[in-house]
Design a protein around this motif. Structure first.
Motif, PDB file in Angstrom:
ATOM      1  N   ALA A  58       0.874  -1.179   0.000  1.00  0.00           N
ATOM      2  CA  ALA A  58       0.000   0.000   0.000  1.00  0.00           C
ATOM      3  C   ALA A  58       0.904   1.219   0.000  1.00  0.00           C
ATOM      4  O   ALA A  58       1.633   1.444   0.963  1.00  0.00           O
ATOM      5  CB  ALA A  58      -0.900  -0.009   1.234  1.00  0.00           C
ATOM      6  N   GLU A  59       0.894   1.968  -1.095  1.00  0.00           N
ATOM      7  CA  GLU A  59       1.876   3.043  -1.258  1.00  0.00           C
ATOM      8  C   GLU A  59       1.224   4.405  -1.360  1.00  0.00           C
ATOM      9  O   GLU A  59       0.316   4.610  -2.153  1.00  0.00           O
ATOM     10  CB  GLU A  59       2.684   2.822  -2.539  1.00  0.00           C
ATOM     11  CG  GLU A  59       3.347   1.470  -2.629  1.00  0.00           C
ATOM     12  CD  GLU A  59       4.281   1.401  -3.825  1.00  0.00           C
ATOM     13  OE1 GLU A  59       5.094   2.329  -3.997  1.00  0.00           O
ATOM     14  OE2 GLU A  59       4.168   0.441  -4.594  1.00  0.00           O
ATOM     15  N   GLY A  82       6.331   2.929  -6.629  1.00  0.00           N
ATOM     16  CA  GLY A  82       7.758   2.618  -6.733  1.00  0.00           C
ATOM     17  C   GLY A  82       8.160   1.341  -5.996  1.00  0.00           C
ATOM     18  O   GLY A  82       9.068   0.633  -6.428  1.00  0.00           O
ATOM     19  N   LEU A  83       7.478   1.047  -4.897  1.00  0.00           N
ATOM     20  CA  LEU A  83       7.788  -0.185  -4.163  1.00  0.00           C
ATOM     21  C   LEU A  83       7.345  -1.403  -4.981  1.00  0.00           C
ATOM     22  O   LEU A  83       8.111  -2.355  -5.151  1.00  0.00           O
ATOM     23  CB  LEU A  83       7.096  -0.168  -2.790  1.00  0.00           C
ATOM     24  CG  LEU A  83       7.232  -1.433  -1.936  1.00  0.00           C
ATOM     25  CD1 LEU A  83       8.688  -1.802  -1.691  1.00  0.00           C
ATOM     26  CD2 LEU A  83       6.498  -1.253  -0.601  1.00  0.00           C
ATOM     27  N   TYR A 111      -2.587   7.414  -3.266  1.00  0.00           N
ATOM     28  CA  TYR A 111      -1.948   8.727  -3.281  1.00  0.00           C
ATOM     29  C   TYR A 111      -2.876   9.748  -2.639  1.00  0.00           C
ATOM     30  O   TYR A 111      -2.443  10.609  -1.903  1.00  0.00           O
ATOM     31  CB  TYR A 111      -1.637   9.092  -4.730  1.00  0.00           C
ATOM     32  CG  TYR A 111      -0.373   9.882  -4.892  1.00  0.00           C
ATOM     33  CD1 TYR A 111       0.839   9.399  -4.413  1.00  0.00           C
ATOM     34  CD2 TYR A 111      -0.367  11.124  -5.529  1.00  0.00           C
ATOM     35  CE1 TYR A 111       2.005  10.122  -4.546  1.00  0.00           C
ATOM     36  CE2 TYR A 111       0.793  11.854  -5.676  1.00  0.00           C
ATOM     37  CZ  TYR A 111       1.977  11.359  -5.184  1.00  0.00           C
ATOM     38  OH  TYR A 111       3.136  12.079  -5.322  1.00  0.00           O
ATOM     39  N   ASP A 112      -4.153   9.611  -2.937  1.00  0.00           N
ATOM     40  CA  ASP A 112      -5.159  10.517  -2.381  1.00  0.00           C
ATOM     41  C   ASP A 112      -5.744   9.877  -1.116  1.00  0.00           C
ATOM     42  O   ASP A 112      -5.924   8.661  -1.051  1.00  0.00           O
ATOM     43  CB  ASP A 112      -6.257  10.735  -3.424  1.00  0.00           C
ATOM     44  CG  ASP A 112      -7.162  11.885  -3.040  1.00  0.00           C
ATOM     45  OD1 ASP A 112      -6.922  12.999  -3.533  1.00  0.00           O
ATOM     46  OD2 ASP A 112      -8.098  11.665  -2.235  1.00  0.00           O
ATOM     47  N   ASN A 113      -6.059  10.716  -0.122  1.00  0.00           N
ATOM     48  CA  ASN A 113      -6.594  10.177   1.140  1.00  0.00           C
ATOM     49  C   ASN A 113      -7.905   9.417   0.942  1.00  0.00           C
ATOM     50  O   ASN A 113      -8.188   8.480   1.680  1.00  0.00           O
ATOM     51  CB  ASN A 113      -6.783  11.289   2.167  1.00  0.00           C
ATOM     52  CG  ASN A 113      -5.446  11.674   2.807  1.00  0.00           C
ATOM     53  OD1 ASN A 113      -4.443  10.974   2.599  1.00  0.00           O
ATOM     54  ND2 ASN A 113      -5.446  12.748   3.572  1.00  0.00           N
ATOM     55  N   SER A 149       3.433  -1.001   3.886  1.00  0.00           N
ATOM     56  CA  SER A 149       2.935   0.310   3.465  1.00  0.00           C
ATOM     57  C   SER A 149       4.006   1.385   3.606  1.00  0.00           C
ATOM     58  O   SER A 149       4.954   1.244   4.389  1.00  0.00           O
ATOM     59  CB  SER A 149       1.731   0.702   4.313  1.00  0.00           C
ATOM     60  OG  SER A 149       2.165   1.020   5.629  1.00  0.00           O
ATOM     61  N   ILE A 150       3.837   2.445   2.826  1.00  0.00           N
ATOM     62  CA  ILE A 150       4.719   3.618   2.901  1.00  0.00           C
ATOM     63  C   ILE A 150       3.858   4.874   2.824  1.00  0.00           C
ATOM     64  O   ILE A 150       3.021   4.997   1.921  1.00  0.00           O
ATOM     65  CB  ILE A 150       5.729   3.646   1.725  1.00  0.00           C
ATOM     66  CG1 ILE A 150       6.561   2.358   1.695  1.00  0.00           C
ATOM     67  CG2 ILE A 150       6.618   4.866   1.825  1.00  0.00           C
ATOM     68  CD1 ILE A 150       7.521   2.293   0.512  1.00  0.00           C
TER      69      ILE A 150
END
Lengths: 421, 421
Positions: B282-283, B289-290, B311-313, B356-357
């Motif tokens: 979950a990025e 990129g992961l 990317y978006d909340n 996750s990141i």
């Protein structure tokens, strides 16, 4: 322009370069700087920490270039030979510079270190040489003209020290000493969807131009044309380039996607931003590479919401609503699955556009009918959805297939955005 | 050893190198290879796409070196001059090689493209030259001995094509033709989670060894130690290296994650594969990129199912079950959100592990308490979940933050996998 007296040559000294331990980033930095200053530069030499070979390289360079820029070989150890070799080449003596000793002592005191005999060596410079101060390190360089029409400049090999010395001392010196006669202004046009040879044929007459010149490049599936003008001023250079750029763009049409620092992602981002539209991605074989490419653009969160990496077919079904029947009948690598993935992510996240990629990146997994390199891209937009097939081939490997697929997906979206205007 | 007939010289041809548009990574690759093969190499030259200057560089090199290795200038456009200039230097004619035409045609057919006149140029080689096949591109190279004691080898400038041709054809040729007199055997140990200076301090005595030697490198957040042995045979070199490797690994412990062609992703993949376990990601700030890094590994579909680019909340909430309250209270860049993202993807896809990141890649978006470079990594596994905070700083830019975050996420997963054994 090509009078040797007005040409520079970069001579990088260091056995670590010959062993391949480090990349010669100093040469690239200096080359770029020389181009911007309008100083012609036709040769670079790399030579090891060896007196005889360095001497022979200096001899050759001094015959074909008037400004020799040395990096490396100024350190305190016995294999740092640049200064003494240059003194020997042009029959000068070395003398200790007291101001250098003072400077090194001050730096050492700040770092709690003691001066060694090795360090004293760094204060030896040829008689008559101008000091090129090194604010961030202990090895100063020099500027010296051993004979009319020949100037030597030496820099340490440490990139940060070299760059600072270049910018703070060497560049002003070059301006003062009338080296920067003309300015080179350049513009890089960027293309996608046309091969280098096909573009080269379309614009062949331009390669014969003298000023500005036009030259083609290709890498990572992208083709580029560099337009370079030599001019007396930035404005004059820009004016020389503008009409050529216009002609090239007219010939290339939409295959020319941008210029200079543009990327497919930045161009797509600007188009989406202008339209107040949003984007989501669904990736199989690229595994996140498309999203990664998009989010290299700072501020992409304004128009990119995210997506799903659907590497496993279960994820294609559960998160993207790809139908089990379609997967069984057409296979995961098919136009219809690409379309379902694109529609799936568009609907799931509620974005204007959904873009998908599914393909066989290899090296395994290819079949007779679906070879490695076969990729489908799906574009779902405000007015419908379509799929595109591309065959990148297996020859250039897995990374190549994945990189080209991500680029092609962005390009298909770009063309769709332009068509909708 | 320094008899010029047994020395190699690298000649890189390309105006883009003189303009500083690209780094000369080809020269570094070849230099490293020559060192490993035990072929002495004392000079490198860079010259532009210009007949006269290329000719003069060839003349100089042919006097001091017996093996001239050219990269660049084999392309289809008129400014690609290497082959014809070499023919002119040594007074040979060019002849079209039908097998090259056939090969290019086959590649073009597979890609749905049509052969142009420019491409035919790539099939012209000097009479008597041995073909150096290019499996991944259209420009073949050649191997040619125009006179006793002198061999020319040409390669295209595209790094991937050049490397493959070097490895598949040139290296075997050099072995067969008795160029590789002594053998250098080397082993690269790879580290994550320790700085270059900290590692260097721990293993300092090893840097004084003579054979094998030990040298440190660092790039992209990764630290490496290269152990290099000079030996009469491969087996002797391997035997010299083995005990040193063992000692270094004992000192470094788990900070040493692998060797040679290992990557964090390949090591993590092997651990998952051995355990029959699966992974999802979950990025947020890495934007894919992961996943991209994980799927560079061929066959990763066996243990990697996919993930969500949140990317978006809104995506964090809808697809990963991150709670709106947590987002409001702790903010999207927080340990608790990282943990919720990791658990969210683990549960959503039903994998053994969720990673996750979430972070601030910059250049904008930083605050006093949450500066650019602050990143949280979440690891959800069979026995629970934890979050890790890292501060990469803003100085090295957005790409640096994203690259280090993806590497760190894989390293945290690696250590978790090892702890569970």
């Amino acid at each position: 322009m090509s009078d040797p007296r007005y040409c520079a040559e970069i001579i990088s000294v260091g056995t670590e370069l010959l062993l391949g331990n480090i990349l010669n980033s100093n040469a690239q930095f200096l080359a770029e700087e020389l181009a911007q200053l309008g100083i012609p530069h036709y040769f670079q030499t790399v030579v090891g920490d060896n007196r005889d070979r360095l001497q022979s390289a200096v001899k050759i360079a001094a015959e074909r270039s008037g400004l020799l820029i040395f990096t490396g070989g100024l350190g305190p150890t016995p294999d740092d030979l640049t200064t003494e070799t240059l003194a020997a080449c042009f029959e000068t003596h070395l003398a200790e510079r007291p101001e250098v000793i003072t400077d090194i002592e001050a730096k050492f005191t700040r770092r709690g270190r003691v001066l060694t005999d090795n360090n004293r060596k760094q204060a030896l410079l040829p008689v008559g040489a101008e000091l090129l101060p090194n604010p961030s390190g202990t090895a100063p360089g020099m500027i010296r003209s051993p004979r009319s029409g020949l100037t030597l400049m030496t820099f340490p090999g440490v990139p940060a020290e070299m760059r600072r010395m270049w910018t703070e001392t060497a560049v002003p010196w070059l301006h003062q000493n009338d080296w920067c006669r003309s300015i080179l202004v350049s513009r890089l046009l960027r293309f996608w969807g046309i091969s280098e040879s096909a573009l080269a044929e379309k614009v062949a007459p331009f390669f014969d131009l003298q000023n500005p010149t036009v030259a083609p490049y290709a890498n990572n599936g992208e083709v580029k044309l560099r337009i370079t003008a030599a001019a007396a001023s930035e404005a004059e250079g820009v004016a020389l380039i503008a009409p050529i750029e216009q002609e090239l763009r007219a010939i290339a049409g939409r295959d020319c996607y941008g210029a200079d620092n543009d990327s497919l992602a930045s161009v797509v981002g600007a188009l989406l931003h202008d339209r107040g539209q949003t984007l989501a991605v669904a990736e199989s074989c690229t595994g996140g590479g498309l999203g990664q490419l998009i989010t290299t653009i700072p501020g992409s969160s304004q128009w990119f919401w995210g997506g799903v990496i659907a590497y496993d077919n279960r994820v294609k079904q559960s998160l993207l609503n790809v139908s089990a029947e379609t997967l069984a009948e057409a296979g995961a690598v098919s136009a219809v699955v690409a379309e379902q993935m694109a529609i799936g992510i568009q609907q799931r996240l509620g974005t204007t556009w959904g873009v998908s990629i599914t393909g066989i990146a290899g090296p395994d997994g290819g079949t007779e009918t679906k070879p490695v390199g076969l990729v489908y891209i799906g574009i779902a937009g405000p007015t419908g959805c379509f799929g595109v097939e591309r065959r990148w081939g297996a020859e250039r490997g897995r990374d190549w297939v994945r990189r080209l697929s991500a680029g092609e997906a962005l390009d298909q979206l770009r063309r769709s955005l332009l068509n909708l205007t």
